[in-house]
Design a protein around this motif. Structure first.
Motif, PDB file in Angstrom:
ATOM      1  N   VAL A 212      16.495  45.211  46.072  1.00  0.00           N
ATOM      2  CA  VAL A 212      16.009  45.074  47.217  1.00  0.00           C
ATOM      3  C   VAL A 212      14.834  45.848  47.325  1.00  0.00           C
ATOM      4  CG1 VAL A 212      16.208  44.760  49.858  1.00  0.00           C
ATOM      5  CG2 VAL A 212      18.039  44.129  48.231  1.00  0.00           C
ATOM      6  N   ALA A 213      14.875  47.105  46.854  1.00  0.00           N
ATOM      7  CA  ALA A 213      13.906  48.031  46.756  1.00  0.00           C
ATOM      8  C   ALA A 213      12.651  47.459  46.011  1.00  0.00           C
ATOM      9  CB  ALA A 213      14.175  49.264  46.359  1.00  0.00           C
ATOM     10  N   GLU A 214      12.814  47.104  44.728  1.00  0.00           N
ATOM     11  CA  GLU A 214      11.545  46.300  43.983  1.00  0.00           C
ATOM     12  C   GLU A 214      11.073  45.054  44.991  1.00  0.00           C
ATOM     13  OE1 GLU A 214      13.327  45.243  40.149  1.00  0.00           O
ATOM     14  OE2 GLU A 214      13.508  47.268  39.740  1.00  0.00           O
ATOM     15  N   MET A 215      12.012  44.341  45.576  1.00  0.00           N
ATOM     16  CA  MET A 215      11.499  43.186  46.535  1.00  0.00           C
ATOM     17  C   MET A 215      10.422  43.818  47.621  1.00  0.00           C
ATOM     18  SD  MET A 215      14.756  40.954  46.825  1.00  0.00           S
ATOM     19  CE  MET A 215      14.259  39.382  47.391  1.00  0.00           C
ATOM     20  N   VAL A 216      11.053  44.748  48.150  1.00  0.00           N
ATOM     21  CA  VAL A 216      10.058  45.307  49.014  1.00  0.00           C
ATOM     22  C   VAL A 216       8.962  45.612  48.534  1.00  0.00           C
ATOM     23  CG1 VAL A 216       9.660  47.248  50.795  1.00  0.00           C
ATOM     24  CG2 VAL A 216      11.972  46.008  50.810  1.00  0.00           C
ATOM     25  N   ALA A 217       8.729  46.675  47.337  1.00  0.00           N
ATOM     26  CA  ALA A 217       7.565  47.056  46.746  1.00  0.00           C
ATOM     27  C   ALA A 217       6.820  45.931  46.158  1.00  0.00           C
ATOM     28  CB  ALA A 217       7.914  47.862  45.670  1.00  0.00           C
ATOM     29  N   THR A 218       7.045  44.648  45.973  1.00  0.00           N
ATOM     30  CA  THR A 218       6.464  43.767  45.358  1.00  0.00           C
ATOM     31  C   THR A 218       5.595  43.128  46.372  1.00  0.00           C
ATOM     32  OG1 THR A 218       8.243  43.284  43.328  1.00  0.00           O
ATOM     33  CG2 THR A 218       6.526  41.612  43.991  1.00  0.00           C
ATOM     34  N   LEU A 219       6.498  42.752  47.613  1.00  0.00           N
ATOM     35  CA  LEU A 219       5.841  42.220  48.494  1.00  0.00           C
ATOM     36  C   LEU A 219       4.754  43.005  49.320  1.00  0.00           C
ATOM     37  CD1 LEU A 219       5.752  39.700  50.721  1.00  0.00           C
ATOM     38  CD2 LEU A 219       7.574  40.982  51.991  1.00  0.00           C
ATOM     39  N   LEU A 220       4.807  44.185  49.260  1.00  0.00           N
ATOM     40  CA  LEU A 220       3.897  45.065  49.835  1.00  0.00           C
ATOM     41  C   LEU A 220       2.615  45.193  48.903  1.00  0.00           C
ATOM     42  CD1 LEU A 220       5.881  48.413  51.316  1.00  0.00           C
ATOM     43  CD2 LEU A 220       4.313  46.748  52.588  1.00  0.00           C
ATOM     44  N   ARG A 221       3.005  45.050  47.476  1.00  0.00           N
ATOM     45  CA  ARG A 221       1.871  44.887  46.546  1.00  0.00           C
ATOM     46  C   ARG A 221       0.858  43.640  46.776  1.00  0.00           C
ATOM     47  NH1 ARG A 221       1.141  48.334  42.573  1.00  0.00           N
ATOM     48  NH2 ARG A 221       3.553  49.078  42.613  1.00  0.00           N
ATOM     49  N   MET A 222       1.610  42.703  46.988  1.00  0.00           N
ATOM     50  CA  MET A 222       1.146  41.242  47.322  1.00  0.00           C
ATOM     51  C   MET A 222       0.026  41.080  48.420  1.00  0.00           C
ATOM     52  SD  MET A 222       4.265  38.851  45.929  1.00  0.00           S
ATOM     53  CE  MET A 222       3.471  37.393  46.252  1.00  0.00           C
ATOM     54  N   GLY A 223       0.209  42.138  49.497  1.00  0.00           N
ATOM     55  CA  GLY A 223      -0.700  42.048  50.516  1.00  0.00           C
ATOM     56  C   GLY A 223      -0.163  43.104  51.521  1.00  0.00           C
ATOM     57  N   PRO A 224      -1.010  43.533  52.628  1.00  0.00           N
ATOM     58  CA  PRO A 224      -0.824  44.076  53.730  1.00  0.00           C
ATOM     59  C   PRO A 224       0.285  43.707  54.617  1.00  0.00           C
ATOM     60  CG  PRO A 224      -2.842  43.244  54.222  1.00  0.00           C
ATOM     61  CD  PRO A 224      -2.197  42.896  52.624  1.00  0.00           C
ATOM     62  N   PRO A 225       1.124  44.842  55.115  1.00  0.00           N
ATOM     63  CA  PRO A 225       2.181  44.211  55.791  1.00  0.00           C
ATOM     64  C   PRO A 225       1.894  43.324  56.757  1.00  0.00           C
ATOM     65  CG  PRO A 225       2.276  46.723  55.743  1.00  0.00           C
ATOM     66  CD  PRO A 225       0.962  46.035  55.107  1.00  0.00           C
ATOM     67  N   GLY A 226       2.594  42.087  56.899  1.00  0.00           N
ATOM     68  CA  GLY A 226       2.473  41.097  57.857  1.00  0.00           C
ATOM     69  C   GLY A 226       1.505  40.229  57.238  1.00  0.00           C
ATOM     70  N   ASP A 227       1.029  39.971  56.071  1.00  0.00           N
ATOM     71  CA  ASP A 227       0.430  39.249  55.293  1.00  0.00           C
ATOM     72  C   ASP A 227       1.154  38.045  55.278  1.00  0.00           C
ATOM     73  OD1 ASP A 227      -1.206  37.567  53.812  1.00  0.00           O
ATOM     74  OD2 ASP A 227      -2.026  39.208  52.577  1.00  0.00           O
ATOM     75  N   GLY A 228       0.708  36.831  55.866  1.00  0.00           N
ATOM     76  CA  GLY A 228       1.476  35.564  56.101  1.00  0.00           C
ATOM     77  C   GLY A 228       1.465  34.851  54.671  1.00  0.00           C
ATOM     78  N   MET A 229       0.171  35.069  53.914  1.00  0.00           N
ATOM     79  CA  MET A 229       0.097  34.501  52.513  1.00  0.00           C
ATOM     80  C   MET A 229       0.998  35.200  51.547  1.00  0.00           C
ATOM     81  SD  MET A 229      -1.418  32.031  51.173  1.00  0.00           S
ATOM     82  CE  MET A 229      -2.826  31.328  52.098  1.00  0.00           C
ATOM     83  N   ALA A 230       1.177  36.356  51.710  1.00  0.00           N
ATOM     84  CA  ALA A 230       1.786  37.201  50.627  1.00  0.00           C
ATOM     85  C   ALA A 230       3.167  36.725  50.828  1.00  0.00           C
ATOM     86  CB  ALA A 230       1.496  38.705  50.959  1.00  0.00           C
ATOM     87  N   ALA A 231       3.573  36.706  51.964  1.00  0.00           N
ATOM     88  CA  ALA A 231       5.189  36.223  52.292  1.00  0.00           C
ATOM     89  C   ALA A 231       5.399  34.773  51.636  1.00  0.00           C
ATOM     90  CB  ALA A 231       5.265  36.306  53.877  1.00  0.00           C
ATOM     91  N   TRP A 232       4.404  33.913  51.875  1.00  0.00           N
ATOM     92  CA  TRP A 232       4.596  32.443  51.298  1.00  0.00           C
ATOM     93  C   TRP A 232       4.478  32.626  49.735  1.00  0.00           C
ATOM     94  CZ3 TRP A 232       1.818  29.032  48.230  1.00  0.00           C
ATOM     95  CH2 TRP A 232       2.176  27.848  48.152  1.00  0.00           C
ATOM     96  N   HIS A 233       3.590  33.276  49.232  1.00  0.00           N
ATOM     97  CA  HIS A 233       3.667  33.458  47.695  1.00  0.00           C
ATOM     98  C   HIS A 233       5.032  33.896  47.041  1.00  0.00           C
ATOM     99  CE1 HIS A 233      -0.081  31.879  46.158  1.00  0.00           C
ATOM    100  NE2 HIS A 233      -0.711  32.640  47.158  1.00  0.00           N
ATOM    101  N   PHE A 234       5.591  35.124  47.930  1.00  0.00           N
ATOM    102  CA  PHE A 234       6.786  35.591  47.482  1.00  0.00           C
ATOM    103  C   PHE A 234       7.980  34.677  47.667  1.00  0.00           C
ATOM    104  CE2 PHE A 234      10.594  38.387  47.595  1.00  0.00           C
ATOM    105  CZ  PHE A 234       9.823  39.508  46.845  1.00  0.00           C
ATOM    106  N   ASP A 235       8.017  33.989  48.879  1.00  0.00           N
ATOM    107  CA  ASP A 235       8.874  32.761  49.045  1.00  0.00           C
ATOM    108  C   ASP A 235       8.905  31.951  47.799  1.00  0.00           C
ATOM    109  OD1 ASP A 235      10.632  31.830  51.114  1.00  0.00           O
ATOM    110  OD2 ASP A 235       9.520  29.878  50.330  1.00  0.00           O
ATOM    111  N   GLN A 236       7.593  31.442  47.394  1.00  0.00           N
ATOM    112  CA  GLN A 236       7.495  30.507  46.076  1.00  0.00           C
ATOM    113  C   GLN A 236       8.062  31.044  44.998  1.00  0.00           C
ATOM    114  OE1 GLN A 236       5.950  27.396  46.113  1.00  0.00           O
ATOM    115  NE2 GLN A 236       6.265  27.596  48.360  1.00  0.00           N
TER     116      GLN A 236
END
Ligand SMILES: [Fe+2]
Length: 242
Positions: A212-236
């Motif tokens: 889970v720590a790695e998931m948090v780190a990856t999502l934060l690296r994909m975009g700033p907190p609250g970035d809907g696009m980063a969340a969508w890509h992570f969901d993919q």
């Protein structure tokens, strides 16, 4: 005639004699068997072991008491039941997260499936602990579950990061609780329970924290907190990973 009768009587007497001898031999053999069965067929050391075993571990004559219970303290039993409740509560929260991400207006299927799998995994941990309590002759006592929150959106972080951070906190808390449980087993001198926790429960928990720590780190690296696009890509990414 008289000679024939005398011969017949003589034969009958001889026969009686045989029967009498046969009967005497049979009863001697029976007595020998009885005496042999009454003689202890174990040596002195084994007798001492039997005396020690039956005096320290007398078998209860009622089925309302576990026959298997041995060296399993009430404190360990209570702590295991408390941990079962922790696992079920975490499972319940993950299940609520699954329901949130499955909504049509959230529509993050990768997150939904991830949290559903986590809910089932935590429940399987509860079942492992329940099986262990039963193995040791304890009694499983399920306790009350707290209703989890239904909303996982966050104004700054967004739902994806907020839920993953919450998941990380839950996994760390679960690890703390397992460490406490291990301390209870150590204090009770329960080597088998320590071995069970170390072998079956603690390593998967540490691995979960790391994942889970790695998931948090990856999502934060994909975009700033609250970035809907980063969340969508992570969901993919989560959907393709499944
Ligand atoms: Fe767990």
């Amino acid at each position: 005639m008289r000679v024939a009768r005398e011969r017949r009587v003589a034969r009958e007497r001889a026969g009686d004699g045989k029967r009498t001898r046969s009967s005497a031999q049979s009863s001697a053999r029976w007595r020998a068997r009885v005496e042999a069965s009454e003689r202890p067929n174990v040596d002195a050391d084994a007798s001492a072991a039997i005396i020690e075993a039956t005096s320290t571990h007398p078998v209860s004559q009622t089925t309302s008491y576990s026959f298997a219970r041995s060296g399993f303290s009430a404190e360990c039993e209570r702590a295991l039941n408390a941990q079962i409740n922790v696992e079920y509560n975490v499972s319940y929260i993950y299940h609520a997260m699954w329901a949130f991400f499955e909504r049509d207006n959230v529509a993050l299927k990768g997150f939904a499936d991830h949290f559903k799998a986590e809910a089932l995994e935590e429940r399987s941990h509860a079942e492992q602990l329940m099986e262990y309590v039963n193995l040791r002759g304890g009694r499983v006592e399920l306790q009350q579950l707290l209703p989890p929150q239904t909303e996982y959106d966050h104004p700054e972080k967004g739902c994806a990061l907020y839920a993953l951070e919450l998941s990380l906190s839950l996994e760390k808390l679960n690890n703390d609780k397992l460490c406490e449980l291990h301390r209870v087993a150590e204090d009770a001198g329960d080597a088998h329970m320590c071995d069970f926790l170390e072998g079956a429960m603690m390593d998967p928990q540490v691995q979960s924290v790391r994942e889970v720590a790695e998931m948090v780190a990856t999502l934060l690296r994909m975009g700033p907190p609250g970035d809907g696009m980063a969340a969508w890509h992570f969901d993919q990414y989560l959907q393709n990973k499944a």
